[in-house]
Design a protein around this motif. Structure first.
Motif, PDB file in Angstrom:
ATOM      1  N   MET A 232       0.828  -1.212   0.000  1.00  0.00           N
ATOM      2  CA  MET A 232       0.000   0.000   0.000  1.00  0.00           C
ATOM      3  C   MET A 232       0.860   1.259   0.000  1.00  0.00           C
ATOM      4  N   ILE A 233       1.958   1.214   0.757  1.00  0.00           N
ATOM      5  CA  ILE A 233       2.840   2.385   0.800  1.00  0.00           C
ATOM      6  C   ILE A 233       3.502   2.605  -0.558  1.00  0.00           C
ATOM      7  N   ARG A 234       3.909   1.505  -1.206  1.00  0.00           N
ATOM      8  CA  ARG A 234       4.538   1.604  -2.530  1.00  0.00           C
ATOM      9  C   ARG A 234       3.546   2.173  -3.539  1.00  0.00           C
ATOM     10  N   GLU A 235       2.306   1.711  -3.435  1.00  0.00           N
ATOM     11  CA  GLU A 235       1.266   2.062  -4.382  1.00  0.00           C
ATOM     12  C   GLU A 235       0.958   3.556  -4.324  1.00  0.00           C
ATOM     13  N   THR A 236       0.823   4.056  -3.104  1.00  0.00           N
ATOM     14  CA  THR A 236       0.482   5.461  -2.963  1.00  0.00           C
ATOM     15  C   THR A 236       1.257   6.063  -1.809  1.00  0.00           C
ATOM     16  N   ASN A 237       2.050   7.019  -2.110  1.00  0.00           N
ATOM     17  CA  ASN A 237       2.923   7.594  -1.097  1.00  0.00           C
ATOM     18  C   ASN A 237       2.192   8.713  -0.344  1.00  0.00           C
ATOM     19  N   LYS A 238       0.984   8.382   0.159  1.00  0.00           N
ATOM     20  CA  LYS A 238       0.177   9.457   0.719  1.00  0.00           C
ATOM     21  C   LYS A 238       0.115   9.429   2.240  1.00  0.00           C
ATOM     22  N   PHE A 239       0.678   8.388   2.871  1.00  0.00           N
ATOM     23  CA  PHE A 239       0.559   8.270   4.324  1.00  0.00           C
ATOM     24  C   PHE A 239       1.574   9.155   5.028  1.00  0.00           C
ATOM     25  N   VAL A 240       1.104   9.758   6.103  1.00  0.00           N
ATOM     26  CA  VAL A 240       2.022  10.607   6.850  1.00  0.00           C
ATOM     27  C   VAL A 240       2.459   9.918   8.147  1.00  0.00           C
ATOM     28  N   VAL A 241       1.560   9.111   8.715  1.00  0.00           N
ATOM     29  CA  VAL A 241       1.916   8.370   9.925  1.00  0.00           C
ATOM     30  C   VAL A 241       1.612   6.893   9.712  1.00  0.00           C
ATOM     31  N   LEU A 242       2.509   6.054  10.216  1.00  0.00           N
ATOM     32  CA  LEU A 242       2.318   4.606  10.142  1.00  0.00           C
ATOM     33  C   LEU A 242       2.298   4.038  11.558  1.00  0.00           C
ATOM     34  N   PHE A 243       1.148   3.476  11.964  1.00  0.00           N
ATOM     35  CA  PHE A 243       1.088   2.758  13.244  1.00  0.00           C
ATOM     36  C   PHE A 243       1.272   1.281  12.933  1.00  0.00           C
ATOM     37  N   THR A 244       2.267   0.649  13.550  1.00  0.00           N
ATOM     38  CA  THR A 244       2.424  -0.767  13.258  1.00  0.00           C
ATOM     39  C   THR A 244       2.672  -1.601  14.507  1.00  0.00           C
ATOM     40  N   ASP A 245       2.077  -2.775  14.496  1.00  0.00           N
ATOM     41  CA  ASP A 245       2.324  -3.818  15.495  1.00  0.00           C
ATOM     42  C   ASP A 245       3.744  -4.328  15.265  1.00  0.00           C
ATOM     43  N   ILE A 246       4.317  -5.035  16.239  1.00  0.00           N
ATOM     44  CA  ILE A 246       5.665  -5.568  16.028  1.00  0.00           C
ATOM     45  C   ILE A 246       5.607  -6.998  15.508  1.00  0.00           C
ATOM     46  N   MET A 247       4.934  -7.860  16.258  1.00  0.00           N
ATOM     47  CA  MET A 247       4.930  -9.257  15.858  1.00  0.00           C
ATOM     48  C   MET A 247       3.718  -9.574  14.998  1.00  0.00           C
ATOM     49  N   MET A 248       4.008  -9.828  13.726  1.00  0.00           N
ATOM     50  CA  MET A 248       2.935 -10.173  12.792  1.00  0.00           C
ATOM     51  C   MET A 248       3.453 -11.241  11.854  1.00  0.00           C
ATOM     52  N   PRO A 249       2.554 -12.048  11.367  1.00  0.00           N
ATOM     53  CA  PRO A 249       2.992 -13.030  10.376  1.00  0.00           C
ATOM     54  C   PRO A 249       3.473 -12.335   9.090  1.00  0.00           C
ATOM     55  N   GLU A 250       4.220 -13.027   8.283  1.00  0.00           N
ATOM     56  CA  GLU A 250       4.705 -12.585   6.954  1.00  0.00           C
ATOM     57  C   GLU A 250       5.851 -11.583   7.039  1.00  0.00           C
ATOM     58  N   MET A 251       5.586 -10.388   7.599  1.00  0.00           N
ATOM     59  CA  MET A 251       6.672  -9.424   7.738  1.00  0.00           C
ATOM     60  C   MET A 251       6.433  -8.667   9.029  1.00  0.00           C
ATOM     61  N   ASP A 252       7.433  -8.661   9.932  1.00  0.00           N
ATOM     62  CA  ASP A 252       7.184  -8.028  11.223  1.00  0.00           C
ATOM     63  C   ASP A 252       7.331  -6.506  11.133  1.00  0.00           C
ATOM     64  N   GLY A 253       6.937  -5.845  12.217  1.00  0.00           N
ATOM     65  CA  GLY A 253       6.871  -4.389  12.225  1.00  0.00           C
ATOM     66  C   GLY A 253       8.216  -3.721  11.994  1.00  0.00           C
ATOM     67  N   ILE A 254       9.260  -4.305  12.552  1.00  0.00           N
ATOM     68  CA  ILE A 254      10.583  -3.676  12.429  1.00  0.00           C
ATOM     69  C   ILE A 254      11.065  -3.715  10.985  1.00  0.00           C
ATOM     70  N   GLU A 255      10.862  -4.837  10.343  1.00  0.00           N
ATOM     71  CA  GLU A 255      11.247  -4.946   8.937  1.00  0.00           C
ATOM     72  C   GLU A 255      10.403  -3.995   8.088  1.00  0.00           C
ATOM     73  N   LEU A 256       9.118  -3.931   8.432  1.00  0.00           N
ATOM     74  CA  LEU A 256       8.226  -3.028   7.695  1.00  0.00           C
ATOM     75  C   LEU A 256       8.744  -1.594   7.771  1.00  0.00           C
ATOM     76  N   ILE A 257       9.117  -1.178   8.992  1.00  0.00           N
ATOM     77  CA  ILE A 257       9.613   0.192   9.156  1.00  0.00           C
ATOM     78  C   ILE A 257      10.865   0.407   8.311  1.00  0.00           C
ATOM     79  N   ARG A 258      11.755  -0.560   8.368  1.00  0.00           N
ATOM     80  CA  ARG A 258      13.003  -0.454   7.600  1.00  0.00           C
ATOM     81  C   ARG A 258      12.704  -0.292   6.103  1.00  0.00           C
TER      82      ARG A 258
END
Ligand code: C2E
Ligand code: SIN
Ligand code: SIN
Ligand code: FE
Ligand code: FE
Length: 510
Positions: free
Chosen positions: A43-69
């Protein structure tokens, strides 16, 4: 739509996504959500419109820390905020070091979220490092106090306090489900008469009981229009209230159905009532309280598990001590008396209650190394030859070697005691020949307790001594065999000591 208004919420728990969306939408933001990091990144790649990202840390597929990176590579101006439970707080701190701007603690409270968002927006405009540091320090202080809660009672009080705070309510209670699942007991309360504490109610005839049995939260807007609930009501006289179950995590054993009714699934029920502003409770309050209850249930189980482990340790320590005494044809009462004497002496020496208690639990293991001494020597019905005594003397170091690998407080104390209980104050003891205060205080205390008791009982190699003869030996050996200060403390405590001796008498000989 203006770029500034778009927020992305990423969490694998749907209830968290909904709650955050509700809160942020109410605040006038446009909220998008994703159940995992991979989807969010798309979603972020698709549209660069987000100003704030709230993310959980432990999630299946890709965790929050990797997502932030990854997100920061695509959208460097995006401000990431980590949502964390107490369980993953350390990881959240790591995430802040790795580029997250901030973190918010689950369970959420409205003002915290609002604050986090407005700070994040400000950050994306101003980049205010000082303000951020200040705020994080504040969060750290709160979380530290939570992590340090070790007792069930304190935890329950904290949970109720937090629950009332989060939903702005003034009255509430936590009811514990009994082990057999039949009754509920009022464990802690706010705004209710103190004398109700420990009151038991039947599961069948109370609101909390209904919640526990149904494993369902209950939100009542107006009790007067809800006659069924009214009939069950217990102490809840307000019109609007929320009751939520604290649910045990399902274990595989439950799914087999065999144990289903044996262990109650709900361990406690949280009740709150009386909004501070006089309004009624909402669905959002219910959600918030459900999250509080979730965390509380996990924390409660942890505290109980820890307590069980400690109980088991204590039991093990005593059992080992008794095995030793059996081996050397002594009675288990010897270790019990030595334990109690040691605690009395420790307290009189000025040690803390906690240290005295550790000493009491550890001292029964002082002779555990005797299990390595051949029977013919250990139970020889007479005087030992010097060679035999040399072999006996190895029991101190052997005990230490057996116990030193343990990390637990009690067993580490036991290791030191096993090693040092035959050291002598003047330096002529064994195995190390330590002198004076170089001998651990636990060793010096158990030395006095052990010899006092050994002299007073019959052993295979000696008769019991008269009390006067024993006391004479202590006067004589003051400052030689024994620490003079502890001998003084011993004489000061002689009444307590003798009382213990009477309370745990040797069984009569057959
Ligand atoms: P234990 O029986 O638990 O005795 C602990 C300590 O109490 C002894 O440490 C000693 O300091 C004191 N104690 C006990 N009985 C007497 C006694 O009759 N006179 C005096 N003055 N002190 C006494 P110690 O001497 O280092 O002995 C360690 C362990 O060695 C004893 O533990 C016991 O298991 C064994 N042991 C010592 N002497 C003999 C002996 O003559 N025969 C046998 N079979 N075992 C002995
Ligand atoms: C998480 O899912 O990242 C946190 C777990 C929790 O809520 O404690
Ligand atoms: C404790 O020190 O409380 C437990 C003892 C242990 O873990 O060995
Ligand atoms: Fe010993
Ligand atoms: Fe002993």
């Amino acid at each position: 739509m203006p770029k500034e208004d778009c927020i992305l919420v990423v969490d694998d728990e749907v209830v968290i996504r909904e709650l955050m969306s509700d809160i942020l939408t109410d605040e006038g933001f446009t909220v998008f959500s994703a159940p995992n990091g991979r989807k969010a990144l798309e979603m972020i790649r698709e549209t660069n419109k987000f100003v704030v990202l709230f993310t959980d840390i432990m999630m299946p597929e890709m965790d929050g820390i990797e997502l932030i990176r990854e997100a920061r590579k695509v959208a460097p101006s995006l401000v990431p905020i980590v949502m964390t439970g107490y369980a993953t707080l350390e990881t959240a701190r790591a995430a802040v070091k790795e580029g997250a701007y901030d973190y918010v603690l689950k369970p959420f409270n409205l003002s915290e979220i609002k604050m986090a968002v407005s700070n994040a927006l400000e950050r994306s405009r101003l980049s205010n490092e000082n303000a951020r540091l200040l705020e994080i320090t504040e969060l750290f202080n709160i979380s530290e106090s939570i992590a340090s809660i070790r007792s069930e009672e304190k935890l329950l009080e904290f949970v109720l306090g937090a629950a009332l705070e989060k939903v702005q309510a003034t009255r509430g209670s936590l009811m514990l489900v009994s082990a057999d699942g039949r009754t509920l007991e009022l464990a802690t309360c706010t705004g209710l008469p103190e004398n109700l504490l420990r009151t038991k109610v039947d599961l069948e005839s109370s609101i909390s009981g209904w919640v526990a049995k149904q494993v369902q939260p209950l939100l009542v807007q107006d009790i007067r229009t809800n006659p069924t609930v009214d009939k069950m009501s217990w102490q809840l006289t307000e019109n609007s209230f929320v009751s939520v179950p604290l649910e045990r995590k399902a274990s595989p054993i439950d799914e087999t159905n065999i144990m289903e009714s044996a262990i109650p699934r709900v361990i406690a029920v949280l009740n709150v009532t009386e909004k501070r502003d006089g309004t009624t409770f909402t669905e959002r309050d219910l959600k918030i309280l459900s999250i509080v209850a979730n965390h509380a249930a996990a924390a409660l189980e942890n505290v109980r598990l820890l307590r069980d482990v400690e109980d088991a340790q204590r039991e093990m320590v005593f059992t080992l001590g008794e095995i030793v005494e059996t081996r050397s044809r002594e009675t288990g009462y010897h270790v019990k008396r030595v334990a109690e004497y040691s605690k009395v002496l420790a307290l009189k020496c000025g040690l803390s209650l906690a240290d005295a208690e550790v000493l009491r639990m550890a001292s029964p293991l002082h002779d555990v190394g005797k299990v390595g001494i051949p029977d013919a020597i250990l139970n020889k019905p007479g005087k030992l030859t010097p060679e035999e005594f040399e072999i006996i003397k190895t029991h101190s170091q052997m005990g230490y070697d057996m116990l030193k690998v343990s990390k637990g407080r009690i067993l580490q104390a036991a290791a030191i005691i096993a090693q040092q209980h035959h050291e002598k104050f003047e330096g002529s003891g064994y195995p190390l020949g330590l002198k004076g205060k170089d001998i651990h205080i636990f060793g010096r205390i158990v030395c006095v307790a052990d010899v006092f008791d050994a002299l007073g009982v019959k052993r295979v190699y000696k008769e019991a001594w008269e009390l006067d003869r024993i006391l004479d030996l202590f006067k004589q050996e003051r400052g030689k065999h024994f620490d003079p200060e502890i001998v003084d403390v011993f004489f000061d405590s002689i009444e307590d000591i003798l009382q213990i001796r009477t309370a745990f008498p040797e069984p009569l000989e057959d």
